[in-house]
Design a protein around this motif. Sequence first.
Motif, PDB file in Angstrom:
ATOM      1  N   SER A 137       0.902  -1.191  -0.122  1.00 20.95           N
ATOM      2  CA  SER A 137       0.103   0.019  -0.074  1.00 20.95           C
ATOM      3  C   SER A 137       0.983   1.242  -0.068  1.00 20.95           C
ATOM      4  CB  SER A 137      -0.992  -0.076   1.119  1.00 20.95           C
ATOM      5  OG  SER A 137      -0.148  -0.071   2.340  1.00 20.95           O
ATOM      6  N   ILE A 138       0.169   2.211  -0.438  1.00 21.63           N
ATOM      7  CA  ILE A 138       0.929   3.474  -0.201  1.00 21.63           C
ATOM      8  C   ILE A 138      -0.103   4.675   0.277  1.00 21.63           C
ATOM      9  CG2 ILE A 138       0.742   4.223  -2.452  1.00 21.63           C
ATOM     10  CD1 ILE A 138       3.461   5.502  -2.614  1.00 21.63           C
ATOM     11  N   SER A 139       0.463   5.616   1.097  1.00 19.53           N
ATOM     12  CA  SER A 139      -0.570   6.741   1.622  1.00 19.53           C
ATOM     13  C   SER A 139       0.340   7.952   1.301  1.00 19.53           C
ATOM     14  CB  SER A 139      -0.798   6.444   3.257  1.00 19.53           C
ATOM     15  OG  SER A 139      -1.528   5.364   3.559  1.00 19.53           O
ATOM     16  N   MET A 140      -0.670   8.827   0.923  1.00 19.54           N
ATOM     17  CA  MET A 140      -0.023  10.292   0.637  1.00 19.54           C
ATOM     18  C   MET A 140      -0.824  11.070   1.477  1.00 19.54           C
ATOM     19  SD  MET A 140       2.232   9.937  -1.731  1.00 19.54           S
ATOM     20  CE  MET A 140       2.564  11.629  -2.183  1.00 19.54           C
ATOM     21  N   PHE A 141       0.011  12.251   1.929  1.00 20.06           N
ATOM     22  CA  PHE A 141      -0.699  13.302   2.932  1.00 20.06           C
ATOM     23  C   PHE A 141      -0.197  14.656   2.385  1.00 20.06           C
ATOM     24  CE2 PHE A 141      -0.730   9.616   5.523  1.00 20.06           C
ATOM     25  CZ  PHE A 141      -2.246   9.671   6.215  1.00 20.06           C
ATOM     26  N   TYR A 142      -1.029  15.421   2.183  1.00 18.66           N
ATOM     27  CA  TYR A 142      -0.705  17.014   2.008  1.00 18.66           C
ATOM     28  C   TYR A 142      -1.408  17.712   3.099  1.00 18.66           C
ATOM     29  CZ  TYR A 142      -0.297  15.043  -2.558  1.00 18.66           C
ATOM     30  OH  TYR A 142       0.287  14.199  -3.653  1.00 18.66           O
ATOM     31  N   GLU A 143      -0.487  18.601   3.624  1.00 23.02           N
ATOM     32  CA  GLU A 143      -0.723  19.350   4.876  1.00 23.02           C
ATOM     33  C   GLU A 143      -0.415  20.770   4.774  1.00 23.02           C
ATOM     34  OE1 GLU A 143       0.910  16.897   8.469  1.00 23.02           O
ATOM     35  OE2 GLU A 143       2.202  19.054   8.658  1.00 23.02           O
ATOM     36  N   VAL A 144      -1.092  21.564   5.199  1.00 20.74           N
ATOM     37  CA  VAL A 144      -0.963  22.915   5.617  1.00 20.74           C
ATOM     38  C   VAL A 144      -1.048  23.522   7.071  1.00 20.74           C
ATOM     39  CG1 VAL A 144      -3.232  23.811   4.981  1.00 20.74           C
ATOM     40  CG2 VAL A 144      -1.247  25.421   4.662  1.00 20.74           C
ATOM     41  N   GLN A 145       0.007  24.268   7.446  1.00 23.19           N
ATOM     42  CA  GLN A 145       0.038  24.561   8.817  1.00 23.19           C
ATOM     43  C   GLN A 145       0.392  26.183   8.836  1.00 23.19           C
ATOM     44  OE1 GLN A 145       2.844  23.071  11.434  1.00 23.19           O
ATOM     45  NE2 GLN A 145       1.719  23.704  13.347  1.00 23.19           N
ATOM     46  N   HIS A 146      -0.262  27.162   9.110  1.00 22.93           N
ATOM     47  CA  HIS A 146       0.211  28.452   9.185  1.00 22.93           C
ATOM     48  C   HIS A 146       0.725  28.884   7.870  1.00 22.93           C
ATOM     49  CE1 HIS A 146       0.614  32.155  11.349  1.00 22.93           C
ATOM     50  NE2 HIS A 146       1.975  32.006  11.470  1.00 22.93           N
ATOM     51  N   GLY A 147       0.139  28.304   6.805  1.00 22.40           N
ATOM     52  CA  GLY A 147       0.686  28.947   5.370  1.00 22.40           C
ATOM     53  C   GLY A 147       1.834  27.992   4.857  1.00 22.40           C
ATOM     54  N   ASP A 148       2.477  27.300   5.360  1.00 21.49           N
ATOM     55  CA  ASP A 148       3.434  26.193   5.049  1.00 21.49           C
ATOM     56  C   ASP A 148       2.870  24.929   4.732  1.00 21.49           C
ATOM     57  OD1 ASP A 148       5.391  28.290   5.677  1.00 21.49           O
ATOM     58  OD2 ASP A 148       5.491  27.610   7.575  1.00 21.49           O
ATOM     59  N   TRP A 149       3.281  24.429   3.507  1.00 20.59           N
ATOM     60  CA  TRP A 149       2.614  23.384   3.210  1.00 20.59           C
ATOM     61  C   TRP A 149       3.940  21.955   3.221  1.00 20.59           C
ATOM     62  CZ3 TRP A 149      -1.860  21.877   0.807  1.00 20.59           C
ATOM     63  CH2 TRP A 149      -2.783  22.945   0.525  1.00 20.59           C
ATOM     64  N   SER A 150       3.424  20.916   3.434  1.00 21.62           N
ATOM     65  CA  SER A 150       4.243  19.637   3.546  1.00 21.62           C
ATOM     66  C   SER A 150       3.377  18.449   2.883  1.00 21.62           C
ATOM     67  CB  SER A 150       4.718  19.253   4.807  1.00 21.62           C
ATOM     68  OG  SER A 150       3.418  18.881   5.475  1.00 21.62           O
ATOM     69  N   VAL A 151       4.460  17.584   2.304  1.00 22.44           N
ATOM     70  CA  VAL A 151       3.947  16.398   1.483  1.00 22.44           C
ATOM     71  C   VAL A 151       4.475  15.111   2.236  1.00 22.44           C
ATOM     72  CG1 VAL A 151       5.513  16.491  -0.125  1.00 22.44           C
ATOM     73  CG2 VAL A 151       3.531  15.295  -0.449  1.00 22.44           C
ATOM     74  N   THR A 152       3.875  14.035   2.464  1.00 20.53           N
ATOM     75  CA  THR A 152       4.447  12.901   2.987  1.00 20.53           C
ATOM     76  C   THR A 152       3.877  11.657   1.985  1.00 20.53           C
ATOM     77  OG1 THR A 152       4.404  13.941   4.955  1.00 20.53           O
ATOM     78  CG2 THR A 152       4.718  11.551   5.088  1.00 20.53           C
ATOM     79  N   ALA A 153       4.916  10.645   1.882  1.00 17.87           N
ATOM     80  CA  ALA A 153       4.621   9.287   1.143  1.00 17.87           C
ATOM     81  C   ALA A 153       5.010   8.398   2.098  1.00 17.87           C
ATOM     82  CB  ALA A 153       5.350   9.652  -0.132  1.00 17.87           C
TER      83      ALA A 153
END
Length: 255
Positions: free
Chosen positions: A168-184
């Motif tokens: 399996s693979i999970s992807m996340f797109y996250e925003v905190q106080h205007g800053d973005w991050s991505v996790t795989a």
Amino acid sequence: MKIWQTTAFGLALAYSMPSFATEFSFDRPGTGFGTGITPVGHVAWEQSLPTVSYNKASTDNGFEKTTTIQGDMLFRTGLAKDLELQVGWDGPAWTQIKNPTQKVEDHGLGDVSVAVKKAVDLQDDQMSMALLAKATFATGNQNFTADHNIYTVGSTVDYQQNDLISTSISMFYEVQHGDWSVTAVPTINYKLSDKWSGYSEFVYRKKESQSDQTSLATGLIYALNARTQLDASVGVGLAGDTPDYFGGLGVAFLF
């Protein structure tokens, strides 16, 4: 690297257990979430016992060692056949920071999160998918909070290779106080026996204006019965040149 904040794209849990409902599986252990949905009228309680992380970082005065113990928990309940509500809490936590000149200990309560997970029907017997929308509220005590709310969308796709192995693979797109991050998080799940199963995962996270974060983790799951499982996991951070370890025990119930 803060371990469990790899909350971005975490991934599907390993082969869960003979479940109460064929479409249900617990979301722990692992970085992310599985494709199973909690049956309507039931509640899943997933509890760490606890999680522990250790980090050794270089400073101008030598090394600073940080140890954190945290008892996070997650409650899930079905809203429909393909939809569930989740309420999470980072729980009580204790931390110790040691450097050549002092040792500081602190304790407090972590942040609260609310999420909705929806299963996506792919019309495929071997492949399943789920989507997640999550809000983490910075309600925790100082030193145990994210400081600003975090908003996350994620997806997990699981493929059953055969009776013993799924990937399996999970992807996340996250925003905190205007800053973005991505996790795989690519993961391999394997069945060892009727009651024992395991998983291994690689986590890659990239946050805006920061260095990449990577880690490896593996764990075992024991199905005590059709509604209860126990788990144990360990992991290591791969970024940087200083030690970064994490692990923990957990239990999950379906009521």
